[in-house]
Enzyme design. Structure first.
Site, PDB file in Angstrom:
ATOM      1  CD1 TRP A 210      55.550  23.480  76.447  1.00  0.00           C
ATOM      2  CD2 TRP A 210      54.010  22.797  74.996  1.00  0.00           C
ATOM      3  NE1 TRP A 210      56.150  22.604  75.569  1.00  0.00           N
ATOM      4  CE2 TRP A 210      55.232  22.175  74.672  1.00  0.00           C
ATOM      5  CE3 TRP A 210      52.890  22.521  74.191  1.00  0.00           C
ATOM      6  CZ2 TRP A 210      55.368  21.290  73.590  1.00  0.00           C
ATOM      7  CZ3 TRP A 210      53.027  21.632  73.109  1.00  0.00           C
ATOM      8  CH2 TRP A 210      54.257  21.033  72.830  1.00  0.00           C
TER       9      TRP A 210
ATOM     10  CG  ASP B 138      50.510  21.139  80.223  1.00  0.00           C
ATOM     11  OD1 ASP B 138      50.999  20.040  80.565  1.00  0.00           O
ATOM     12  OD2 ASP B 138      50.732  21.680  79.112  1.00  0.00           O
TER      13      ASP B 138
ATOM     14  CE  LYS C 224      57.642  17.061  76.914  1.00  0.00           C
ATOM     15  NZ  LYS C 224      56.452  17.782  76.488  1.00  0.00           N
TER      16      LYS C 224
HETATM   17  C1  PLP Z   1      55.541  18.325  75.746  1.00  0.00           C
HETATM   18  C2  PLP Z   1      54.496  19.207  76.317  1.00  0.00           C
HETATM   19  C3  PLP Z   1      53.193  19.232  75.812  1.00  0.00           C
HETATM   20  C4  PLP Z   1      52.781  18.453  74.592  1.00  0.00           C
HETATM   21  O1  PLP Z   1      52.703  17.122  74.833  1.00  0.00           O
HETATM   22  P1  PLP Z   1      52.203  16.086  73.691  1.00  0.00           P
HETATM   23  O2  PLP Z   1      52.062  14.844  74.476  1.00  0.00           O
HETATM   24  O3  PLP Z   1      53.289  16.048  72.660  1.00  0.00           O
HETATM   25  O4  PLP Z   1      50.925  16.572  73.132  1.00  0.00           O
HETATM   26  C5  PLP Z   1      52.272  20.044  76.433  1.00  0.00           C
HETATM   27  N1  PLP Z   1      52.603  20.789  77.492  1.00  0.00           N
HETATM   28  C6  PLP Z   1      53.847  20.805  78.008  1.00  0.00           C
HETATM   29  C7  PLP Z   1      54.157  21.656  79.190  1.00  0.00           C
HETATM   30  C8  PLP Z   1      54.836  20.019  77.430  1.00  0.00           C
HETATM   31  O5  PLP Z   1      56.084  20.014  77.928  1.00  0.00           O
END
Ligand code: PLP
Length: 362
Positions: A103, A173, A197
């Site tokens: 990521w 993030d 998530k």
């Molecule tokens: C799932 C995830 C993303 C991407 O998320 P989207 O909403 O599908 O764009 C980005 N960063 C991390 C750490 C993730 O687990």
């Protein structure tokens, strides 16, 4: 109703059953309005109350720090990868990133399209089995911000502490571990997460940001890609993903009922410890993918002796009602995602299944 699956999906992921049932109960008639929340104007008082409540609840769970705003933005965390450099990377500045896995790589890829970037630290040499030490993070001159990924969902690593970046804004993030444990928001200029998530259904990203960061976005940016649009319009400039935001509010209520962030952290630690113990006490039959000190409490990655055996494990697990145990296609192996909403009983069932599977092969 038939039995619920043992849902170890990485995202979209399990939601609390209590939340789903509450949503179901008011699905066709929200608050005696004769309408679903999905059928209402986003300009009406009923929806707006939910929208504002979700923002307030989120800040309250984080201890009501002053100066922060909650924004709801479509396009998932991936759109944030682009919006961050578009909004914060000025002329003559450098966007700094800590490289920790899949990521973080996706995040810097977008920044490279926008301007100059710098890798402030990287654990790529370890194949992302480790995380960089905080003291090894070296910012460039003219750093616009430092971007960090708190939990690498695919590799299964998680920062336990965060760096002090002084006057350089720290942006994180937190898509795969937001609200899974207490953290000090005041260390961060901005944290963000795709909802699917730990927060709710897919379709919305939650951005928690220091207001002074976003009062004036660069003039050339389109409205929907500027943070100040969301700030000035309380994330109601255009139609927001209203059902998703309603669900987030319900999930936040559920977190409060579980004792807030301390409460869910305790539960998360118990679930993760149970599964990691099963891996570590298997005599090498199961092997954790990453260094023990950086193991994630959210995404538990492990392997078996051969890929063939891993395939058999996944197949057998599916027959027993388990979902989502296959590792991400880019890294292989196995992964159990144990977000807030995964019941303790599901973790217990997995450990029992792991032992059974091992016994059947030895
Ligand atoms: C799932 C995830 C993303 C991407 O998320 P989207 O909403 O599908 O764009 C980005 N960063 C991390 C750490 C993730 O687990």
């Amino acid at each position: 109703m038939s039995k619920r699956a043992y849902n170890f999906n990485a995202g979209p992921a399990a939601l609390p059953l209590e939340v789903l049932e509450r949503a179901q109960a008011e699905f066709v008639n929200y608050g005696d309005t004769g309408m679903s929340i999905m059928e209402m104007s986003h300009r009406g008082a009923v929806y707006e109350a939910v929208h504002n409540e979700a923002q307030e609840r989120l800040l309250s769970l984080l201890g009501n720090p002053s100066g922060y705003k909650v924004l709801f933005i479509q396009g998932g965390a991936s759109t944030q990868f682009a919006m961050i450099p578009m909004n914060f990377l000025g002329q003559g500045q450098v966007a700094n990133y800590v490289m920790t896995g899949s990521w973080a790589e996706k995040a810097i890829k977008e920044a490279r399209l926008i301007g100059e970037t710098h890798v402030a630290a990287s654990s790529e040499a370890s194949k992302y089995m480790a995380l960089p030490e905080l003291q090894d993070i070296k910012l460039s001159d003219h750093a616009a911000y430092l971007h960090l990924t708190s939990n690498e969902t695919i590799e299964g690593t998680q920062f336990k502490e965060f760096p002090d970046t002084g006057s350089v804004p720290l942006i994180c993030d937190m898509s795969s571990d937001i609200l899974s444990r207490p953290f000090d928001l005041s260390q961060f200029a901005m944290v963000y997460a795709g909802a699917q998530k730990n927060l709710g259904p897919s379709g919305v990203a939650v951005v928690i940001v220091r207001e002074d960061m976003i009062t004036d976005s660069p003039k050339h940016l389109p409205s929907m890609l500027r943070y100040d649009t969301y700030l000035k319009n309380n994330s109601l400039y255009n139609t927001p993903p209203s059902f998703g935001i309603y669900m987030i509010n319900e999930v936040l209520k559920w977190i409060q009922e579980k004792g807030g962030l301390e409460g869910v952290q305790e539960l998360n630690r118990k679930k993760a410890a149970l599964i990691y113990d099963a891996i570590d006490s298997s005599g090498g039959f199961y092997r954790g993918c990453v260094n023990a000190e950086v193991r994630s409490d959210m995404n538990i990655t492990f392997r078996l002796g051969t890929e063939e055996l891993e395939k058999e494990f996944v197949k057998a697990s599916e027959q027993e009602g388990f979902v989502g145990l296959k590792g991400h296609r880019s890294v292989g192996g196995l992964r159990a995602s144990v977000y807030n909403a995964l019941p303790y009983e599901s973790a217990q069932a997995l450990v029992q299944f792991m032992q059974q599977f091992q016994n059947s092969r030895s």
